[in-house]
Write a protein that holds these residues in place. Structure first.
Motif, PDB file in Angstrom:
ATOM      1  N   GLN A  60       0.825  -1.208   0.000  1.00 25.91           N
ATOM      2  CA  GLN A  60       0.000   0.000   0.000  1.00 25.91           C
ATOM      3  C   GLN A  60       0.868   1.270   0.000  1.00 25.91           C
TER       4      GLN A  60
ATOM      5  N   GLN B 209       2.161   1.717  -3.382  1.00 30.22           N
ATOM      6  CA  GLN B 209       1.160   2.239  -4.318  1.00 30.22           C
ATOM      7  C   GLN B 209       0.871   3.717  -4.058  1.00 30.22           C
TER       8      GLN B 209
ATOM      9  N   SER C  59       2.113   9.139 -10.488  1.00 27.01           N
ATOM     10  CA  SER C  59       1.492   8.777 -11.769  1.00 27.01           C
ATOM     11  C   SER C  59       0.435   9.800 -12.172  1.00 27.01           C
TER      12      SER C  59
ATOM     13  N   CYS D   1       0.985   6.260  -7.024  1.00 25.01           N
ATOM     14  CA  CYS D   1      -0.203   7.072  -7.362  1.00 25.01           C
ATOM     15  C   CYS D   1       0.160   8.553  -7.392  1.00 25.01           C
TER      16      CYS D   1
ATOM     17  N   PHE E 230       1.206   4.129 -13.630  1.00 23.09           N
ATOM     18  CA  PHE E 230       0.272   3.702 -12.584  1.00 23.09           C
ATOM     19  C   PHE E 230       0.290   2.185 -12.426  1.00 23.09           C
ATOM     20  N   ARG E 231       0.214   1.705 -11.216  1.00 23.50           N
ATOM     21  CA  ARG E 231       0.094   0.260 -10.978  1.00 23.50           C
ATOM     22  C   ARG E 231      -0.990   0.031  -9.941  1.00 23.50           C
ATOM     23  N   THR E 232      -1.833  -0.974 -10.176  1.00 26.80           N
ATOM     24  CA  THR E 232      -2.857  -1.288  -9.195  1.00 26.80           C
ATOM     25  C   THR E 232      -2.188  -1.966  -7.994  1.00 26.80           C
ATOM     26  N   LEU E 233      -2.937  -1.971  -6.890  1.00 29.47           N
ATOM     27  CA  LEU E 233      -2.420  -2.629  -5.691  1.00 29.47           C
ATOM     28  C   LEU E 233      -2.176  -4.110  -5.991  1.00 29.47           C
ATOM     29  N   ALA E 234      -3.097  -4.708  -6.740  1.00 34.80           N
ATOM     30  CA  ALA E 234      -2.953  -6.138  -7.061  1.00 34.80           C
ATOM     31  C   ALA E 234      -1.685  -6.387  -7.876  1.00 34.80           C
ATOM     32  N   GLU E 235      -1.401  -5.508  -8.828  1.00 31.86           N
ATOM     33  CA  GLU E 235      -0.175  -5.660  -9.638  1.00 31.86           C
ATOM     34  C   GLU E 235       1.066  -5.566  -8.756  1.00 31.86           C
TER      35      GLU E 235
END
Ligand SMILES: CC(C)(COP(=O)(O)OP(=O)(O)OC[C@H]1O[C@@H](n2cnc3c(N)ncnc32)[C@H](O)[C@@H]1OP(=O)(O)O)[C@@H](O)C(=O)NCCC(=O)NCCS
Length: 173
Positions: free
Chosen positions: A11, A14, A21, A18, A28-33
């Protein structure tokens, strides 16, 4: 302190991604990525807080990409990115399957200090560009591609990656 990232850092990683980005300084990268690729990440921790991040993507034609390099703005110009790049280059040198480090960056001066040289983006393998599809600047990429050959450095002691002196000379000590 620089250390390998743990899942519970995802987190914080990210949050920094964020932040940068939003104006296109970072992809940008999602938390899942991030969670899925947590093993690629290094973090700079200070007082139990993640204040710097960087990721090392191995596996493309003996290349390693230094990506997602970012430092919390409260701690800029304190040498944190420098330490993270130094650590990344040392890790890359330890990897037998890797001959060249590269980066797509806005921080040309910073990478020049380590001996990275500007290269034509088109010299990078096509696979590198898959990620660019998600970038705000994908149709008008204004990042500079830079690379550093690790082969000469692999013959040297690991402690001190190259440093650019004021004279413009890259010193391998
Ligand atoms: C670029 C970034 C990672 C630098 O982090 P940092 O910890 O402040 O960098 P350092 O303190 O190690 O700086 C080392 C050198 O890099 C150069 N540098 C760093 N930030 C710079 C800036 N904003 N403008 C120009 N040069 C800069 C300088 O030569 C600096 O040396 P100096 O302070 O002795 O003049 C940070 O500004 C950041 O997170 N930027 C947003 C994300 C980004 O652009 N990442 C790069 C993508 S690869």
């Amino acid at each position: 302190m620089i250390r390998e990232a743990k899942l519970e850092d995802a987190q914080a990683i990210q949050n920094l991604i964020c932040f940068y980005s939003e104006d296109g300084k970072m992809l940008f990268r999602t938390l899942a990525e991030i969670e899925e690729n947590i093993a690629d990440f290094l973090v700079y921790e200070k007082s139990n807080e993640v204040i710097g991040i960087c990721s090392l993507k191995f596996g493309w034609d003996r290349l390693v990409e230094i990506r997602s390099l970012g430092v919390d703005p409260r701690f800029h110009r304190q040498g944190i990115a420098t330490k993270m790049i130094q650590d990344s280059v040392e890790r890359a040198l330890l990897n037998e399957n890797c001959d060249t480090a590269f980066v797509l960056t806005y921080a040309v001066e910073l990478f020049t200090k380590f001996g990275f040289q500007i290269v034509d983006k088109m010299e990078l393998p096509q696979k590198v560009w898959n990620d660019c599809q998600a970038c705000l600047h994908k149709d008008n990429c204004d990042e500079t591609a830079m690379s550093l050959s690790l082969l000469p450095l692999k013959k040297l002691p690991l402690k001190n990656p190259p440093v650019l002196k004021d004279s413009g000379e890259v010193l391998y000590s």
